[in-house]
Design a protein around this motif. Structure first.
Motif, PDB file in Angstrom:
ATOM      1  N   ASP A 114       5.995  14.253  37.682  1.00 13.02           N
ATOM      2  CA  ASP A 114       4.848  14.905  37.061  1.00 13.02           C
ATOM      3  C   ASP A 114       3.790  15.115  38.142  1.00 13.02           C
ATOM      4  O   ASP A 114       4.043  14.866  39.333  1.00 13.02           O
ATOM      5  CB  ASP A 114       4.311  14.085  35.884  1.00 13.02           C
ATOM      6  N   VAL A 186      12.886  18.228  23.871  1.00 13.05           N
ATOM      7  CA  VAL A 186      11.542  18.786  24.031  1.00 13.05           C
ATOM      8  C   VAL A 186      11.060  18.481  25.442  1.00 13.05           C
ATOM      9  O   VAL A 186      11.015  17.317  25.843  1.00 13.05           O
ATOM     10  CB  VAL A 186      10.566  18.212  22.989  1.00 13.05           C
ATOM     11  N   SER A 187      10.672  19.534  26.170  1.00 15.04           N
ATOM     12  CA  SER A 187      10.335  19.375  27.585  1.00 15.04           C
ATOM     13  C   SER A 187       8.872  19.609  27.905  1.00 15.04           C
ATOM     14  O   SER A 187       8.494  19.612  29.076  1.00 15.04           O
ATOM     15  CB  SER A 187      11.195  20.330  28.435  1.00 15.04           C
ATOM     16  N   SER A 188       8.034  19.821  26.877  1.00 12.47           N
ATOM     17  CA  SER A 188       6.611  19.980  27.156  1.00 12.47           C
ATOM     18  C   SER A 188       5.794  19.544  25.945  1.00 12.47           C
ATOM     19  O   SER A 188       6.239  19.685  24.795  1.00 12.47           O
ATOM     20  CB  SER A 188       6.266  21.433  27.515  1.00 12.47           C
ATOM     21  N   SER A 189       4.601  19.039  26.205  1.00  9.66           N
ATOM     22  CA  SER A 189       3.703  18.619  25.130  1.00  9.66           C
ATOM     23  C   SER A 189       3.254  19.813  24.302  1.00  9.66           C
ATOM     24  O   SER A 189       3.072  19.710  23.088  1.00  9.66           O
ATOM     25  CB  SER A 189       2.489  17.907  25.718  1.00  9.66           C
ATOM     26  N   GLU A 190       3.085  20.957  24.950  1.00 11.05           N
ATOM     27  CA  GLU A 190       2.659  22.159  24.235  1.00 11.05           C
ATOM     28  C   GLU A 190       3.725  22.601  23.237  1.00 11.05           C
ATOM     29  O   GLU A 190       3.413  23.007  22.108  1.00 11.05           O
ATOM     30  CB  GLU A 190       2.363  23.281  25.227  1.00 11.05           C
ATOM     31  N   ALA A 192       5.837  20.613  21.751  1.00  6.40           N
ATOM     32  CA  ALA A 192       5.761  19.650  20.649  1.00  6.40           C
ATOM     33  C   ALA A 192       4.653  20.030  19.677  1.00  6.40           C
ATOM     34  O   ALA A 192       4.827  19.970  18.451  1.00  6.40           O
ATOM     35  CB  ALA A 192       5.525  18.246  21.204  1.00  6.40           C
ATOM     36  N   THR A 214      13.242  13.357  25.136  1.00  3.62           N
ATOM     37  CA  THR A 214      12.223  13.899  26.023  1.00  3.62           C
ATOM     38  C   THR A 214      12.197  13.131  27.339  1.00  3.62           C
ATOM     39  O   THR A 214      12.382  11.909  27.353  1.00  3.62           O
ATOM     40  CB  THR A 214      10.838  13.864  25.355  1.00  3.62           C
ATOM     41  N   HIS A 216       9.622  12.618  29.414  1.00  2.00           N
ATOM     42  CA  HIS A 216       8.332  12.106  29.905  1.00  2.00           C
ATOM     43  C   HIS A 216       7.562  11.419  28.791  1.00  2.00           C
ATOM     44  O   HIS A 216       7.508  11.926  27.664  1.00  2.00           O
ATOM     45  CB  HIS A 216       7.495  13.249  30.488  1.00  2.00           C
ATOM     46  N   ARG A 218       4.441  11.268  28.210  1.00  2.42           N
ATOM     47  CA  ARG A 218       3.357  12.087  27.675  1.00  2.42           C
ATOM     48  C   ARG A 218       3.860  12.990  26.544  1.00  2.42           C
ATOM     49  O   ARG A 218       3.166  13.204  25.534  1.00  2.42           O
ATOM     50  CB  ARG A 218       2.731  12.931  28.787  1.00  2.42           C
ATOM     51  N   ILE A 219       5.080  13.518  26.707  1.00  2.73           N
ATOM     52  CA  ILE A 219       5.653  14.380  25.664  1.00  2.73           C
ATOM     53  C   ILE A 219       6.020  13.536  24.448  1.00  2.73           C
ATOM     54  O   ILE A 219       5.789  13.941  23.300  1.00  2.73           O
ATOM     55  CB  ILE A 219       6.876  15.133  26.206  1.00  2.73           C
TER      56      ILE A 219
END
Length: 253
Positions: A114, A186-190, A192, A214, A216, A218-219
């Motif tokens: 990251d 899922v590869s990004s918080s956005e 999600a 996921t 990371h 954070r995700i």
């Protein structure tokens, strides 16, 4: 690595980033479903991007936040990449994409994939006076640009692409839910956030009950904030994700 035979796995990455992962899943006999929760579009200001690309040879370093940033730049690059300009990237997917584009000097994290991990790399420890260009989507986290500036970089931030909401609607999502889902990558918080906010309340409980993979924390935290309870951390990179899925689904009770 044992197979994923019969498992129906949603891949929520943008289409341009999903194909390699889908191929690896299918090689393990999974039924991989492309369900992109983000769409990638050109930036609003193509003139600014093209102007930046004309000045690449003047740089000491170029930083790319994602494979999408690399794709966007190389789609409009007027010539060859200047060989004396190293490239810094965040994750294994971007390393692979940079290599595919023929970039020889690639700086990348070796442990934490990251912005924080990249900033910890020794070659980025001191950037005083260096001309650095950061290629990213519209907006994004401030940790990486702030960290580069804190290290003395003369930083220029360039919007290489835009992230747009998913193109499919609640009816299509309902159809996919009805067809079954054994796991969601899922590869990004956005992504999600979009999954739980773009399709009304009808599907929320079902979405919260799904199994999410996921790479990371954070995700995972973003998914948990929306009520998801089944969260599995994966290894980094496409191969690491698929290996983690195989490990999860073939555990001995």
């Amino acid at each position: 690595m044992t197979s994923l035979a019969g498992k129906r796995i949603w891949v929520t990455r943008p289409v341009t980033q999903a194909q390699a992962l889908i191929a690896l899943l299918e090689a393990q006999e999974a039924h991989a479903v492309s369900l992109p929760l983000l769409e990638i579009a050109p930036p609003l200001d193509l003139v600014a991007l093209d102007d930046a690309l004309m000045r690449l040879a003047q740089l000491d370093l170029a930083v790319f936040v994602s494979p999408s940033a690399l794709d966007a730049v190389f789609a409009r690059l007027p010539g060859a990449w200047p060989s004396h300009v190293p490239v810094a990237v965040v994750g294994p997917g971007s390393v692979q994409r940079a290599r595919e584009y023929g970039i020889a000097d690639v700086i990348a994290p070796t442990a934490r994939f990251d912005s924080e991990g990249l900033l910890a790399e020794p070659r980025l420890a001191q950037l005083s006076g260096q001309r650095v260009m950061l290629f990213r989507g519209d907006g994004g986290r401030d940790i990486l640009p702030q960290g580069l500036q804190d290290r003395g970089a003369q930083l220029e931030k360039i919007a290489a692409y835009r992230r747009l909401p998913p193109a499919f609607d609640a009816v299509q999502l309902g159809q996919q839910l009805a067809a079954g889902c054994d796991g969601v990558i899922v590869s990004s918080s956005e992504a999600a956030h979009y999954l739980f906010t773009r399709f009304g309340a009808d599907h929320i409980q079902r979405l919260q009950s799904l199994l999410y993979f996921t790479p990371h924390p954070r995700i995972a935290a973003a998914l948990a904030e929306h009520g998801a309870t089944q969260l599995v951390a994966t290894d980094a990179g496409d191969a690491g994700i698929v290996t983690s899925l195989c490990r999860h689904f073939n555990r001995t009770p």
